[in-house]
Design an enzyme around this catalytic site. Structure first.
Site, mmCIF file in Angstrom:
data_model
loop_
_atom_site.group_PDB
_atom_site.id
_atom_site.type_symbol
_atom_site.label_atom_id
_atom_site.label_comp_id
_atom_site.label_asym_id
_atom_site.label_seq_id
_atom_site.Cartn_x
_atom_site.Cartn_y
_atom_site.Cartn_z
ATOM 1 N N GLY A 123 2.922 9.407 -2.363
ATOM 2 C CA GLY A 123 3.198 7.978 -2.526
ATOM 3 C C GLY A 123 3.025 7.250 -1.203
ATOM 4 N N GLY A 124 4.131 7.039 -0.505
ATOM 5 C CA GLY A 124 4.145 6.242 0.722
ATOM 6 C C GLY A 124 3.041 6.604 1.707
ATOM 7 N N GLY A 179 10.325 8.875 -2.144
ATOM 8 C CA GLY A 179 10.560 7.689 -1.319
ATOM 9 C C GLY A 179 11.818 7.764 -0.487
ATOM 10 N N GLU A 218 7.986 16.362 -9.436
ATOM 11 C CA GLU A 218 8.484 15.357 -8.505
ATOM 12 C C GLU A 218 9.999 15.252 -8.638
ATOM 13 O OE1 GLU A 218 5.266 12.528 -7.156
ATOM 14 O OE2 GLU A 218 6.197 11.626 -8.900
ATOM 15 N N HIS A 265 5.599 8.933 -14.684
ATOM 16 C CA HIS A 265 6.184 8.929 -13.339
ATOM 17 C C HIS A 265 7.667 8.586 -13.442
ATOM 18 C CE1 HIS A 265 7.088 7.755 -9.232
ATOM 19 N NE2 HIS A 265 6.031 8.464 -8.881
ATOM 20 N N ASN A 290 -0.837 7.887 -4.855
ATOM 21 C CA ASN A 290 -0.270 6.934 -5.818
ATOM 22 C C ASN A 290 0.161 5.694 -5.047
ATOM 23 O OD1 ASN A 290 1.170 5.531 -7.740
ATOM 24 N ND2 ASN A 290 2.883 6.998 -7.808
ATOM 25 N N TRP A 291 -0.626 4.619 -5.188
ATOM 26 C CA TRP A 291 -0.354 3.407 -4.405
ATOM 27 C C TRP A 291 0.771 2.569 -5.003
ATOM 28 C CZ3 TRP A 291 -6.000 1.286 -3.248
ATOM 29 C CH2 TRP A 291 -6.719 2.282 -2.562
ATOM 30 N N LYS A 292 1.220 2.934 -6.208
ATOM 31 C CA LYS A 292 2.300 2.185 -6.866
ATOM 32 C C LYS A 292 1.957 0.690 -6.905
ATOM 33 C CE LYS A 292 5.423 5.845 -5.535
ATOM 34 N NZ LYS A 292 6.777 6.306 -5.270
ATOM 35 N N GLU A 324 9.483 6.689 -11.835
ATOM 36 C CA GLU A 324 9.794 5.249 -11.750
ATOM 37 C C GLU A 324 9.588 4.581 -13.101
ATOM 38 O OE1 GLU A 324 7.347 4.472 -8.343
ATOM 39 O OE2 GLU A 324 8.747 5.578 -7.086
ATOM 40 N N SER A 333 7.923 12.542 -0.957
ATOM 41 C CA SER A 333 7.931 12.485 0.504
ATOM 42 C C SER A 333 7.005 13.507 1.154
ATOM 43 C CB SER A 333 9.363 12.605 1.039
ATOM 44 O OG SER A 333 10.163 11.528 0.566
HETATM 45 P P1 PGA Z 1 6.628 9.321 -2.030
HETATM 46 O O1 PGA Z 1 6.275 9.088 -3.574
HETATM 47 O O2 PGA Z 1 5.526 10.219 -1.476
HETATM 48 O O3 PGA Z 1 6.647 7.975 -1.423
HETATM 49 O O4 PGA Z 1 7.951 10.020 -2.012
HETATM 50 C C1 PGA Z 1 5.786 10.128 -4.375
HETATM 51 C C2 PGA Z 1 5.561 9.619 -5.763
HETATM 52 O O5 PGA Z 1 6.370 8.841 -6.260
HETATM 53 O O6 PGA Z 1 4.550 9.974 -6.417
#
Ligand code: PGA
Length: 225
Positions: free
Chosen positions: A204-205, A153, A147, A81, A6-8, A83, A183
């Site tokens: 994500g990251g 993050g 999640e 998600h 997930n590149w956000k 976010e 993470s």
């Molecule tokens: P993260 O994000 O791996 O940076 O914690 C995961 C996500 O939000 O899907």
């Protein structure tokens, strides 16, 4: 096993650098920002959007519909998600509508659930998951992502035991594969993915860096199915 990057709202890596990560028993999906969907599709990657609206078209500024995504060769979408829930007013009701419409239109969906730190500390994790899952119905193209919001993050990861416990509870509520997200890094992926009810990862990251995303995919490919 399914590994999803997930590149956000980051530009992300060059799609061509991610070609060929799929392996027997390993599906790899990328969720780039909208402007890079076409590049990822053209590079032959299985490409998902990060959001999808429930109407086919209409006056919904800033939204995107399933038919428009399908026209581009996009295979699925994330929905709900944390976010989106936290910053953009996503609710269980809109998650339900987005998921149902996308599945009906022929997209695959990864619907995200998870508790906040406060909810976990108050012992409400199962109640929160039960509520978030109650608006979803089983579907062959529906995947869930657990999640925990406190792990996204933050560098804090659920232990494999804690993830396994939550995933087993989620499957008791709704029959679907469950990815872990929060993470996930090359050094913790194998331990998480080895648990019986962890069916993949939403990254994500670490998906923004070709080397670390590749390492996570390689760790996943080594887990016996
Ligand atoms: P993260 O994000 O791996 O940076 O914690 C995961 C996500 O939000 O899907």
């Amino acid at each position: 096993m399914l590994i999803v990057g997930n590149w956000k709202m980051f530009r992300g890596p060059e799609p061509a650098a991610l070609a060929g990560l799929d392996a027997p028993d390993l599906d790899v999906v990328v969720c780039p920002p909208f402007t890079r969907l076409r590049d990822c599709v053209d590079a032959g990657l299985t490409t998902f959007a990060q959001n999808v609206h429930w109407e086919d078209e209409g006056a919904f500024t800033g939204e995107i519909s399933a038919p428009l995504l399908l026209e581009l060769g996009v295979a699925g979408s994330l929905v709900g998600h944390s976010e989106r829930r936290q910053y953009f007013g996503e609710t269980d009701e809109t998650v339900s509508r987005r998921t149902g419409a996308a599945l009906d239109a022929g997209l695959r969906v990864i619907a995200c659930v998870g508790e906040t730190r406060e909810q976990r500390e108050r012992g409400e994790t199962e109640d929160v998951l039960r509520r978030q899952l109650s608006v979803l119905e089983p579907h062959p193209e529906l995947v869930l992502a657990y999640e925990p919001v406190w792990a996204i993050g933050t560098g804090l990861t659920a232990t494999p035991e804690l993830a396994q416990e939550a995933h087993a509870f989620i499957k008791s509520q709704l029959a679907a594969p469950v990815l872990y997200g929060g993470s996930v890094k090359p050094d913790n992926a194998a331990g998480l993915l080895a648990r019986p009810d962890v069916d993949g990862a939403l990254v994500g990251g670490a998906s923004l860096d070709v080397e670390s995303f590749t390492a996570i995919c390689q760790a996943a490919a080594r887990i016996p199915s």
